[in-house]
Design an enzyme around this catalytic site. Sequence first.
Site, PDB file in Angstrom:
ATOM      1  N   CYS A 194       4.301 -33.912  35.256  1.00  0.00           N
ATOM      2  CA  CYS A 194       5.272 -35.088  35.908  1.00  0.00           C
ATOM      3  C   CYS A 194       5.247 -36.209  35.291  1.00  0.00           C
ATOM      4  O   CYS A 194       4.429 -37.367  35.646  1.00  0.00           O
ATOM      5  CB  CYS A 194       5.148 -35.228  37.424  1.00  0.00           C
ATOM      6  N   CYS A 375      12.529 -34.044  37.880  1.00  0.00           N
ATOM      7  CA  CYS A 375      11.830 -34.976  38.451  1.00  0.00           C
ATOM      8  C   CYS A 375      12.703 -36.096  39.208  1.00  0.00           C
ATOM      9  O   CYS A 375      13.284 -36.790  38.503  1.00  0.00           O
ATOM     10  CB  CYS A 375      10.929 -35.806  37.229  1.00  0.00           C
TER      11      CYS A 375
HETATM   12  C1  LIG Z   1       1.086 -37.088  40.985  1.00  0.00           C
HETATM   13  C2  LIG Z   1       2.037 -35.880  40.680  1.00  0.00           C
HETATM   14  C3  LIG Z   1       3.301 -36.102  40.988  1.00  0.00           C
HETATM   15  C4  LIG Z   1       4.105 -34.749  40.689  1.00  0.00           C
HETATM   16  N1  LIG Z   1       5.398 -35.027  40.919  1.00  0.00           N
HETATM   17  C5  LIG Z   1       6.143 -33.674  40.709  1.00  0.00           C
HETATM   18  C6  LIG Z   1       7.529 -33.807  41.000  1.00  0.00           C
HETATM   19  O1  LIG Z   1       8.059 -34.801  41.474  1.00  0.00           O
HETATM   20  N2  LIG Z   1       8.254 -32.964  40.953  1.00  0.00           N
HETATM   21  C7  LIG Z   1       7.693 -31.518  40.270  1.00  0.00           C
HETATM   22  O2  LIG Z   1       8.423 -30.673  39.908  1.00  0.00           O
HETATM   23  N3  LIG Z   1       6.416 -31.702  39.846  1.00  0.00           N
HETATM   24  C8  LIG Z   1       5.498 -32.592  40.112  1.00  0.00           C
HETATM   25  N4  LIG Z   1       4.094 -32.601  39.628  1.00  0.00           N
HETATM   26  C9  LIG Z   1       3.752 -31.446  38.981  1.00  0.00           C
HETATM   27  C10 LIG Z   1       3.460 -30.305  39.679  1.00  0.00           C
HETATM   28  O3  LIG Z   1       2.648 -30.076  40.766  1.00  0.00           O
HETATM   29  C11 LIG Z   1       2.706 -29.308  38.763  1.00  0.00           C
HETATM   30  O4  LIG Z   1       3.397 -29.136  37.525  1.00  0.00           O
HETATM   31  C12 LIG Z   1       2.531 -27.800  39.233  1.00  0.00           C
HETATM   32  O5  LIG Z   1       1.588 -27.794  40.698  1.00  0.00           O
HETATM   33  C13 LIG Z   1       1.974 -26.892  38.252  1.00  0.00           C
HETATM   34  O6  LIG Z   1       1.644 -25.635  38.723  1.00  0.00           O
HETATM   35  P1  LIG Z   1       0.460 -24.848  38.013  1.00  0.00           P
HETATM   36  O7  LIG Z   1       0.318 -23.667  38.781  1.00  0.00           O
HETATM   37  O8  LIG Z   1       0.633 -24.674  36.541  1.00  0.00           O
HETATM   38  O9  LIG Z   1      -0.720 -25.821  38.150  1.00  0.00           O
HETATM   39  P2  LIG Z   1      -1.644 -26.127  39.555  1.00  0.00           P
HETATM   40  O10 LIG Z   1      -0.634 -26.022  40.728  1.00  0.00           O
HETATM   41  O11 LIG Z   1      -2.296 -27.347  39.373  1.00  0.00           O
HETATM   42  O12 LIG Z   1      -2.690 -24.784  39.839  1.00  0.00           O
HETATM   43  C14 LIG Z   1      -3.557 -24.471  38.881  1.00  0.00           C
HETATM   44  C15 LIG Z   1      -4.634 -23.753  39.698  1.00  0.00           C
HETATM   45  O13 LIG Z   1      -5.375 -22.962  38.498  1.00  0.00           O
HETATM   46  C16 LIG Z   1      -7.031 -22.830  39.040  1.00  0.00           C
HETATM   47  N5  LIG Z   1      -7.693 -23.122  38.060  1.00  0.00           N
HETATM   48  C17 LIG Z   1      -8.098 -23.975  37.087  1.00  0.00           C
HETATM   49  N6  LIG Z   1      -8.952 -23.656  36.145  1.00  0.00           N
HETATM   50  C18 LIG Z   1      -9.247 -22.370  36.525  1.00  0.00           C
HETATM   51  C19 LIG Z   1     -10.018 -21.385  36.048  1.00  0.00           C
HETATM   52  N7  LIG Z   1     -10.638 -21.576  34.896  1.00  0.00           N
HETATM   53  N8  LIG Z   1     -10.150 -20.100  36.593  1.00  0.00           N
HETATM   54  C20 LIG Z   1      -9.114 -19.846  37.879  1.00  0.00           C
HETATM   55  N9  LIG Z   1      -8.369 -20.861  38.216  1.00  0.00           N
HETATM   56  C21 LIG Z   1      -8.430 -22.135  37.667  1.00  0.00           C
HETATM   57  C22 LIG Z   1      -6.846 -24.523  39.778  1.00  0.00           C
HETATM   58  O14 LIG Z   1      -7.980 -24.436  40.888  1.00  0.00           O
HETATM   59  C23 LIG Z   1      -5.496 -24.455  40.583  1.00  0.00           C
HETATM   60  O15 LIG Z   1      -5.470 -23.725  41.814  1.00  0.00           O
HETATM   61  C24 LIG Z   1       3.502 -33.712  40.064  1.00  0.00           C
HETATM   62  C25 LIG Z   1       1.865 -33.590  40.004  1.00  0.00           C
HETATM   63  C26 LIG Z   1       1.525 -34.834  40.094  1.00  0.00           C
HETATM   64  C27 LIG Z   1      -0.165 -34.697  40.136  1.00  0.00           C
END
Ligand SMILES: Cc1cc2nc3c(=O)[nH]c(=O)nc-3n(C[C@H](O)[C@H](O)[C@H](O)COP(=O)(O)OP(=O)(O)OC[C@H]3O[C@@H](n4cnc5c(N)ncnc54)[C@H](O)[C@@H]3O)c2cc1C
Lengths: 431, 120
Positions: A194, A375
């Site tokens: 983000c 965003c």
């Molecule tokens: C402050 C902030 C504001 C945001 N605003 C927006 C917005 O307005 N709009 C938008 O679309 N997005 C926004 N986002 C971004 C969005 O939340 C993320 O891009 C999204 O959650 C990514 O999904 P993901 O599944 O890749 O990662 P995550 O949802 O972070 O999940 C990753 C998972 O992998 C697990 N993991 C890590 N390492 C390992 C390992 N070695 N083995 C097994 N599991 C592991 C973690 O425990 C976690 O559960 C924002 C994020 C933040 C922090």
Amino acid sequence: MNRRTFLLGGTSALAALSLGVSGTTAQTSDAPVNIVIAGAGAAGLSLASRLRRRMSKARITIVDAKREHYFQPGFTLIMAGLWQPDDVTESNADFMPRDVDWVEEAVAEFDPESNSITTSGGQRLGYDYLFVTTGLNLDYAAIEGMETSLIGQEGIASVYAGPEAAAASSRAMDRFLEAGGTGLFGRPATEIKCAGAPLKMTFITEDRARRQGRRENVELVYNAHNDTVFAIPPVNDKVETLFAERGVKVNHGHVLKALEPGSRQAVYETADGEVTMDYDFIHVVPPMRAPDPVRNSPLPWQEGPLAADGWIEAERETLRHPRYPNVFALGDVAGVPRGKTAASVKWQVPVVADNFVAETRGEEPVAAYNGYTSCPMVTAYGTAMLIEFDYEGNLIQSFPFIEPLEERWVSWLIEEKGLKGAYLAMLRGRA
Amino acid sequence: MSEFDPLSLFAILYESFGVWFWPAVILACLLLVSIIASVVLIRRKDLAFGRPVLIALAVGATTTFIATLLAPAWTHADLGALGSIVDVVAAVALALVPGAAAAALAFLLVAVISTGRRRL
Ligand SMILES: Cc1cc2nc3c(=O)[nH]c(=O)nc-3n(C[C@H](O)[C@H](O)[C@H](O)COP(=O)(O)OP(=O)(O)OC[C@H]3O[C@@H](n4cnc5c(N)ncnc54)[C@H](O)[C@@H]3O)c2cc1C
């Protein structure tokens, strides 16, 4: 039942449309394949739900030690003082699809050569297909003098570190506005999730100061890591214009290197050498990289701009690993340009699921991800710009009636009331 | 929009309303059934629709107006945030939800009272 709940109906419809609710006629596959999903975040859960429904004979294992699930886009509203940590905290168990094995450990090692992973507890799990959805690692330690325990103290804030850190950051911001002084904002040089969030926190602080009648007491400075504040030129121009109108000073080419919390000084790397700045409040955005087990594996890009921080090599339209074709990377860990948002996940997961189901049916996979990301860029309490774009940086308009570069209450409405329901439905593979 | 999917919309509404989803659906259905029942009743008793409809419209319009003014506050914003036609239209569209509910309730009440009086 209150008016709030009643009105949610309309807002959800808007959020549904903003996420680009799509109705594909989902094909199913009877292939008895062994699937491992590493990471139960936005991408992992959403993918597990979709694959579970469409592949009844597949064995699906999801590996993640984390039990809580955070609606991360809500962190900005916590720092803005509008939401509480409880509003963004869910339980992974509530979103885990039935008939999916959940190994509650982290992946410690990826070994794509032998089609296996090893967990932190020492279990070795083999797979036919691996989907890596581990998100990213917030590398606060890369900033000398910075650690997460400082968030909320000594004028240090950081919205990224979790809901409690966002709440502590909110209190730090209030103390700063009361006392006055200099507030520093910025972002690191790495890819970040983000990319709008550091800008949103600057706008929110400025607006809060104005609303409290304390704008004159604070000087706000945004230290951009390169010569822009946002990678998409028209958005960059708009944000720089708004910053200028609101008296937020912008320094370009400043990357935070070290903090001295005791003396409240921040050291930045610039083209002309190190620059030290005094602050009364600083919003720290840490460098972000792939988690260590990913970085230490053969999965990351071996060269090019995405190699240094360990992002997984992936074809940008299919998210398939070019060297290990039975491996896919989705979400923040994927080494593709731009897409580190939940909105990207929303578009990536159906593409990967459709292609995978087609392939296991012996059909040609044809779905393609165009890099969509979005965003809602909050510009004040009550207004936001609904910024959506693709790999090429083309602005996309989900609603023809919402101009992306105009500050609108309707865009704020989507951020404040609509996105969470859409996000949770996405986790269940329903949106 | 060409790919619009009602099932996804249902899922998003379901998640947004949380535990209130089914009570909201039941309430909406009850309201609908009661309105149909009162229309049938008014017809049977050969009463005019004018009064209940007019009162329902007035109550609905007033509620919509008030809810429009309150919509920004519901999102932690102030009225000044409604800076464009699109914002106002969105606020009115949202306000139409409680407006319609209030109109339906008013119609129901007036119909029940009128048919009850006639019985006496
Ligand atoms: C402050 C902030 C504001 C945001 N605003 C927006 C917005 O307005 N709009 C938008 O679309 N997005 C926004 N986002 C971004 C969005 O939340 C993320 O891009 C999204 O959650 C990514 O999904 P993901 O599944 O890749 O990662 P995550 O949802 O972070 O999940 C990753 C998972 O992998 C697990 N993991 C890590 N390492 C390992 C390992 N070695 N083995 C097994 N599991 C592991 C973690 O425990 C976690 O559960 C924002 C994020 C933040 C922090």
